[in-house]
Design a protein around this motif. Structure first.
Motif, mmCIF file in Angstrom:
data_model
loop_
_atom_site.group_PDB
_atom_site.id
_atom_site.type_symbol
_atom_site.label_atom_id
_atom_site.label_comp_id
_atom_site.label_asym_id
_atom_site.label_seq_id
_atom_site.Cartn_x
_atom_site.Cartn_y
_atom_site.Cartn_z
ATOM 1 N N VAL A 108 0.878 -1.134 0.117
ATOM 2 C CA VAL A 108 -0.102 -0.056 -0.147
ATOM 3 C C VAL A 108 0.988 1.300 -0.031
ATOM 4 N N ALA A 109 1.844 1.255 0.959
ATOM 5 C CA ALA A 109 3.002 2.460 1.000
ATOM 6 C C ALA A 109 3.637 2.570 -0.271
ATOM 7 N N GLU A 110 3.889 1.502 -1.302
ATOM 8 C CA GLU A 110 4.655 1.689 -2.519
ATOM 9 C C GLU A 110 3.455 2.078 -3.471
ATOM 10 N N VAL A 111 2.301 1.650 -3.522
ATOM 11 C CA VAL A 111 1.220 2.266 -4.386
ATOM 12 C C VAL A 111 1.087 3.587 -4.148
ATOM 13 N N HIS A 116 1.310 9.086 -6.258
ATOM 14 C CA HIS A 116 1.914 10.381 -5.879
ATOM 15 C C HIS A 116 2.667 11.220 -7.340
ATOM 16 N N THR A 117 3.593 10.295 -7.657
ATOM 17 C CA THR A 117 4.361 10.383 -8.792
ATOM 18 C C THR A 117 3.816 10.755 -10.147
ATOM 19 N N ILE A 118 2.769 9.868 -10.221
ATOM 20 C CA ILE A 118 1.979 10.006 -11.572
ATOM 21 C C ILE A 118 0.991 11.031 -11.604
ATOM 22 N N LEU A 119 0.534 11.579 -10.442
ATOM 23 C CA LEU A 119 -0.563 12.615 -10.399
ATOM 24 C C LEU A 119 0.421 13.912 -10.604
ATOM 25 N N GLN A 120 1.536 13.943 -9.929
ATOM 26 C CA GLN A 120 2.417 14.975 -10.238
ATOM 27 C C GLN A 120 2.460 15.276 -11.494
#
Length: 210
Positions: A108-111, A116-120
């Motif tokens: 879950v933490a890795e997801v 977050h990276t994708i959304l940025q």
């Protein structure tokens, strides 16, 4: 994945054409299949999905369309599905990641980091679409697409930042008046009809389509 990106032809029927439409379709199908392919235990969590995201990043996408962004948004949907305790489909006699991890906190933490990276990247791209009516329409449609995916798949019950992002995306869909009202009414209704308290709180913050 990386090999596929390099092997795709740039010519179809002896005419030079963009392969982006084909690539986007291929990637979206690949995402669905990748959900049930188990991780290699010799590598880090979500190794295969990371490889796919790297392939998407390396492919020479054009700036004249949103294929890459739409694939990224579909990857967010995949990652949300990857966190479920039990997947909706699987492969007979194959233990998918739902069996291997079963809601493991590390997964879950890795997801969360990947999302977050994708959304940025998606939000940064959206901020660049402001210099013409055509670009502003693309910006509005991207905002609506991301809003829809997050409402459907994200857990907003305890994340105030995500709720704020949803409100900002919703306002952006209406900012330039370029999205059909019927679409806005439909998506607004999909939030209003939810019975959970956090969705009711979100609905109160979303202006009704004009």
């Amino acid at each position: 994945m990386t090999s596929t990106c390099h092997l795709l032809p740039s010519e179809i029927n002896r005419k030079r054409q963009s392969t982006e439409s084909f690539m986007a379709s291929y990637l979206n199908n690949f995402l669905s299949a990748l959900l049930v392919v188990p991780d290699n235990p010799d590598h880090e969590v979500l190794y295969l999905i990371r490889g796919l995201l790297n392939g998407i990043q390396d492919y020479p996408w054009s700036s004249n369309n949103e294929y890459r962004m739409r694939v990224y948004m579909n990857a967010v949907t995949l990652l949300a599905a990857a966190c479920q305790d039990r997947y909706l489909y699987g492969i007979t006699k194959v233990d998918s990641n739902d069996s291997l991890y079963a809601g493991d906190r590390k997964l879950v933490a890795e997801v969360a980091k990947l999302v977050h990276t994708i959304l940025q990247q998606v939000l940064e791209h959206m901020r660049s679409l402001t210099t013409s009516d055509e670009l502003r329409k693309r910006q509005s449609m991207l905002a609506l697409g991301l809003f829809a995916r997050l409402v459907a798949h994200a857990d907003i019950s305890e994340d105030t930042n995500l709720s704020s992002l949803l409100v900002n995306l919703w306002n952006l869909t209406q900012k330039h008046g370029m999205v059909e009202r019927r679409l806005l009414v439909s998506f607004h209704g999909s939030v209003v009809c939810r019975s959970e308290p956090h969705y009711k709180a979100l609905a109160e913050k979303l202006p009704r389509p004009g």
